[in-house]
Design a protein around this motif. Structure first.
Motif, PDB file in Angstrom:
ATOM      1  N   LEU A 251      52.905  51.103  71.865  1.00 23.98           N
ATOM      2  CA  LEU A 251      52.759  50.035  72.854  1.00 23.98           C
ATOM      3  C   LEU A 251      52.884  48.656  72.226  1.00 23.98           C
ATOM      4  O   LEU A 251      53.456  47.738  72.827  1.00 23.98           O
ATOM      5  N   PHE A 252      52.381  48.496  71.007  1.00 31.42           N
ATOM      6  CA  PHE A 252      52.434  47.177  70.383  1.00 31.42           C
ATOM      7  C   PHE A 252      53.795  46.855  69.780  1.00 31.42           C
ATOM      8  O   PHE A 252      53.987  45.766  69.239  1.00 31.42           O
ATOM      9  N   LYS A 253      54.729  47.738  69.920  1.00 28.20           N
ATOM     10  CA  LYS A 253      56.109  47.413  69.567  1.00 28.20           C
ATOM     11  C   LYS A 253      56.784  46.609  70.682  1.00 28.20           C
ATOM     12  O   LYS A 253      57.894  46.097  70.498  1.00 28.20           O
ATOM     13  N   ASN A 254      56.130  46.523  71.847  1.00 22.08           N
ATOM     14  CA  ASN A 254      56.697  45.847  73.006  1.00 22.08           C
ATOM     15  C   ASN A 254      56.089  44.444  73.144  1.00 22.08           C
ATOM     16  O   ASN A 254      54.874  44.292  73.290  1.00 22.08           O
ATOM     17  N   GLU A 255      56.940  43.421  73.115  1.00 13.66           N
ATOM     18  CA  GLU A 255      56.459  42.042  73.174  1.00 13.66           C
ATOM     19  C   GLU A 255      55.679  41.765  74.455  1.00 13.66           C
ATOM     20  O   GLU A 255      54.701  41.007  74.453  1.00 13.66           O
ATOM     21  N   GLU A 256      56.095  42.363  75.552  1.00 12.50           N
ATOM     22  CA  GLU A 256      55.430  42.125  76.832  1.00 12.50           C
ATOM     23  C   GLU A 256      53.997  42.673  76.810  1.00 12.50           C
ATOM     24  O   GLU A 256      53.067  42.041  77.324  1.00 12.50           O
ATOM     25  N   PHE A 257      53.818  43.850  76.207  1.00  9.32           N
ATOM     26  CA  PHE A 257      52.471  44.411  76.107  1.00  9.32           C
ATOM     27  C   PHE A 257      51.593  43.533  75.216  1.00  9.32           C
ATOM     28  O   PHE A 257      50.414  43.287  75.540  1.00  9.32           O
ATOM     29  N   VAL A 258      52.142  43.051  74.114  1.00 11.40           N
ATOM     30  CA  VAL A 258      51.383  42.180  73.222  1.00 11.40           C
ATOM     31  C   VAL A 258      50.973  40.903  73.954  1.00 11.40           C
ATOM     32  O   VAL A 258      49.809  40.469  73.885  1.00 11.40           O
ATOM     33  N   ALA A 259      51.916  40.296  74.682  1.00  8.79           N
ATOM     34  CA  ALA A 259      51.626  39.052  75.390  1.00  8.79           C
ATOM     35  C   ALA A 259      50.534  39.255  76.441  1.00  8.79           C
ATOM     36  O   ALA A 259      49.642  38.410  76.604  1.00  8.79           O
TER      37      ALA A 259
END
Length: 359
Positions: A251-259
């Motif tokens: 999941l943390f490979k996805n910028e949107e999830f991190v944001a």
């Protein structure tokens, strides 16, 4: 532990499940009694179940009580809702036009009991990649309701979610993880367990569920080791750990999830994860317990004096007051460190050269 936990399974005279309300909580036949003793502050599970309930759609309801068993006073316990289907708990079954639609609940923990169907499949990517090394077991439905056909459907459904998450298409609209999970639930679960450094999360005591017609959500459980109360070694207030656990590795490979995680952290630090709120919560909860604290500490004085449950020099407090002060100091340090470093989570979403090349 010298102070034992118990499972309450309420039955009528004929052995049928008997739903009964406990201390103002919704009626059910299954309850857990947790006796805090490794946590000498006595507050971790009570505090974090309740705060999680303010953050997430559902967290187990909990009440303090004093337990007398067969005439013996056993001190302070927590009456806790078990994680399962029921009124006021998870909405895993639904009656639709006289037919029952069902969701399901999976538990990731140490080896499951013989009465639990274990889900294993070639597409269990989190297990194959080393993110989960424990059994994935069906917690609900159980018994006669869990037919072989339904067990297989659950296995394939869970496997399809993980196959999507661990694929090159994990962040796409058509094939990615957002088709499968309630993202708010996964963000909140991450922040609660990361803030507390609840080391079991995502590896033991982990519940993932789908309500009827819904997407995957997570439910918190067991903060006994949280906030630097892990038995084997100290867990300082610096560094992240949940980014390497279970599904978060992807999941943390996805910028949107991190944001989304960063936005939610900033919201919660203004409210129920603010330092003032946490300190006031501890003080008010302990004030509510009043003389029950002294009764509990007298009951367990001999066991506590001769038993240090935490490995490492200087980690074991020798009074309730010292334990509470340790907890407060750790939470203040943890919040301060995360405030300075939370945005470094962006490093895990660095663009993948391999994905561009292979596509």
């Amino acid at each position: 532990f010298p102070k034992l936990p118990y499972l309450l399974d309420l039955k009528d005279g004929e052995g049928n499940n008997l739903d009964y309300p406990m201390m103002g909580m919704d009626a059910h036949h299954e309850w857990a009694l947790h006796g805090p003793i490794l946590d000498k502050s006595l507050i971790r599970n009570y505090m974090w179940y309740n705060i999680s309930g303010e953050i997430m759609d559902y967290a187990p309801n909990v009440r303090f009580c004093e337990l007398v068993l067969n005439g013996e006073y056993l001190g302070l316990y927590l009456m806790v809702e078990s994680v399962t289907n029921g009124e006021g708990r998870l909405r895993l079954s639904l009656n639709v036009k006289n037919a029952e639609a069902t969701g399901y609940l999976l538990r990731i923990d140490r080896l499951a009991g013989a009465d639990l169907e274990t889900v294993r499949d070639i597409y269990a990517f989190s297990e194959r990649s080393g993110q989960i090394s424990q059994d994935v077991a069906v917690r609900y439905p159980g018994g006669a309701k869990l037919t072989p056909e339904l067990a297989k459907d659950i296995e394939l459904d869970y496997s399809a979610f993980e196959k999507a998450l661990y694929s090159f298409d994990h962040d796409t609209a058509d094939y990615g993880y957002r088709k499968w999970i309630d993202v708010d639930s996964f963000v909140d679960y991450f922040l609660i367990n990361e803030f507390t450094r609840n080391t079991d999360a995502g590896m033991f005591s982990t519940y993932i569920y789908k309500e009827a017609g819904g997407k995957f959500k997570l439910c918190v459980w067991d903060f006994n080791n949280a906030c630097d109360n892990y038995q084997e070694r100290a867990l300082g207030a610096e560094s992240f750990f949940m980014v390497k656990r279970s599904w978060y590795f992807m999941l943390f490979k996805n910028e949107e999830f991190v944001a989304q995680t960063l936005r939610r952290y900033e919201q919660l630090r203004e409210t129920v994860l603010s330092s003032d709120y946490l300190m006031d919560y501890i003080d008010s909860a302990l004030a509510y317990l009043g003389p029950a604290l002294e009764r509990n500490n007298q009951r367990w004085a001999a066991e506590i004096a001769g038993w240090d449950g935490l490995s490492g020099e200087g980690r074991n407090p020798h009074s309730h007051e010292e334990a509470v002060e340790q907890l407060k100091e750790w939470l203040l340090k943890r919040g301060a460190w995360l405030d300075k470093n939370i945005h470094s989570l962006r490093q895990y979403a660095h663009p993948s050269r391999n994905k561009s090349y292979n596509h």
